[in-house]
Design a protein around this motif. Structure first.
Motif, short mmCIF file in Angstrom:
data_model
loop_
_atom_site.label_atom_id
_atom_site.label_comp_id
_atom_site.label_asym_id
_atom_site.label_seq_id
_atom_site.Cartn_x
_atom_site.Cartn_y
_atom_site.Cartn_z
N THR A 142 -0.31 -7.90 6.43
CA THR A 142 -0.64 -9.29 6.75
C THR A 142 -0.10 -10.24 5.69
O THR A 142 0.17 -9.86 4.55
N GLU A 143 0.04 -11.50 6.09
CA GLU A 143 0.56 -12.51 5.18
C GLU A 143 -0.30 -12.66 3.92
O GLU A 143 0.23 -12.82 2.83
N SER A 144 -1.60 -12.54 4.08
CA SER A 144 -2.48 -12.70 2.91
C SER A 144 -2.25 -11.61 1.86
O SER A 144 -2.57 -11.79 0.69
N TYR A 145 -1.69 -10.48 2.28
CA TYR A 145 -1.38 -9.40 1.33
C TYR A 145 0.05 -9.46 0.81
O TYR A 145 0.49 -8.56 0.10
N PRO A 202 1.34 -11.39 -1.59
CA PRO A 202 1.37 -11.31 -3.05
C PRO A 202 1.09 -9.90 -3.58
O PRO A 202 1.66 -9.48 -4.58
N THR A 203 0.23 -9.18 -2.89
CA THR A 203 -0.07 -7.80 -3.30
C THR A 203 1.18 -6.93 -3.17
O THR A 203 1.52 -6.17 -4.08
N ARG A 204 1.88 -7.06 -2.05
CA ARG A 204 3.11 -6.28 -1.86
C ARG A 204 4.16 -6.68 -2.90
O ARG A 204 4.90 -5.83 -3.41
N GLY A 205 4.24 -7.97 -3.22
CA GLY A 205 5.16 -8.43 -4.26
C GLY A 205 4.81 -7.84 -5.62
O GLY A 205 5.70 -7.48 -6.40
N PHE A 206 3.52 -7.75 -5.91
CA PHE A 206 3.04 -7.14 -7.16
C PHE A 206 3.54 -5.70 -7.27
O PHE A 206 4.11 -5.30 -8.28
N TYR A 207 3.36 -4.93 -6.20
CA TYR A 207 3.80 -3.53 -6.22
C TYR A 207 5.31 -3.42 -6.30
O TYR A 207 5.84 -2.55 -7.01
N ALA A 208 6.02 -4.28 -5.60
CA ALA A 208 7.49 -4.26 -5.65
C ALA A 208 7.98 -4.51 -7.07
O ALA A 208 8.91 -3.86 -7.54
N VAL A 235 -4.23 -4.89 15.91
CA VAL A 235 -2.98 -5.38 16.47
C VAL A 235 -2.42 -6.47 15.54
O VAL A 235 -3.12 -7.40 15.15
N GLY A 236 -1.17 -6.27 15.13
CA GLY A 236 -0.52 -7.22 14.24
C GLY A 236 -0.74 -6.97 12.77
O GLY A 236 -0.24 -7.70 11.93
N ASP A 237 -1.48 -5.91 12.42
CA ASP A 237 -1.75 -5.59 11.02
C ASP A 237 -1.32 -4.15 10.75
O ASP A 237 -2.07 -3.21 11.00
N ASP A 238 -0.09 -4.02 10.26
CA ASP A 238 0.49 -2.70 9.97
C ASP A 238 -0.07 -2.13 8.68
O ASP A 238 -0.39 -2.87 7.74
N LEU A 239 -0.10 -0.81 8.63
CA LEU A 239 -0.35 -0.09 7.38
C LEU A 239 1.00 0.13 6.72
O LEU A 239 1.93 0.63 7.37
N ILE A 240 1.11 -0.24 5.46
CA ILE A 240 2.32 0.02 4.69
C ILE A 240 1.96 1.03 3.60
O ILE A 240 1.00 0.83 2.85
#
Length: 139
Positions: free
Chosen positions: A101-104, A106-112, A128-133
């Motif tokens: 989700t869009e709210s996460y 920054p979290t994905r950017g942190f890990y990247a 629906v619309g919220d994938d597990l990465i």
């Protein structure tokens, strides 16, 4: 501290508290916690442990930092300490699950920024619309 993090849903907050409670049990062997504090006040923590039925694979279950210190390196420092601990345990892989989700974002950017890469994605996993990465890093 967990309850002040706006990104976490009430279910996520409950899960985070439950993991901390489990990690603090004297009989615990599955969860490890590292904390960050400033002047005796908790400002962040990371919870991680071995992935069941694997050799050298660990899950980063939860990481949180107080919104007041976000962007000040608390999370990165906790991950660095966790990775050092896991190298001492002969870890091979660290695995992280997160939301698409869009709210996460920054979290994905942190890990990247910490060199965690997307290994897999399950579409519509959470809803629906919220994938597990699934992110991983080799240690």
């Amino acid at each position: 501290m967990i309850h002040r993090i706006e990104t976490f849903s009430s279910e996520e907050k409950d899960c985070a508290v439950e993991l901390v409670d489990l990690a603090l049990q004297p009989s615990n062997r599955d969860y490890h916690i590292l904390v960050a504090d400033r002047d005796g006040t908790l400002v962040g923590y990371v919870c991680y442990g071995p992935t069941p039925m694997t050799e050298g694979t660990y899950d980063l279950y939860w990481i949180a930092s107080d919104p007041k210190v976000r962007g000040q390196g608390v999370g990165a420092s906790l991950v660095s300490r966790m990775e050092a601990d896991l190298r001492g345990r002969q870890a091979r892989i660290i695995r992280v699950e997160t939301s698409a989700t869009e709210s996460y974002g920054p979290t994905r950017g942190f890990y990247a920024a910490l060199k965690y890469t997307e290994e897999a994605r399950i579409r519509d996993f959470y809803k629906v619309g919220d994938d597990l990465i699934i992110l991983t890093k080799r240690v």
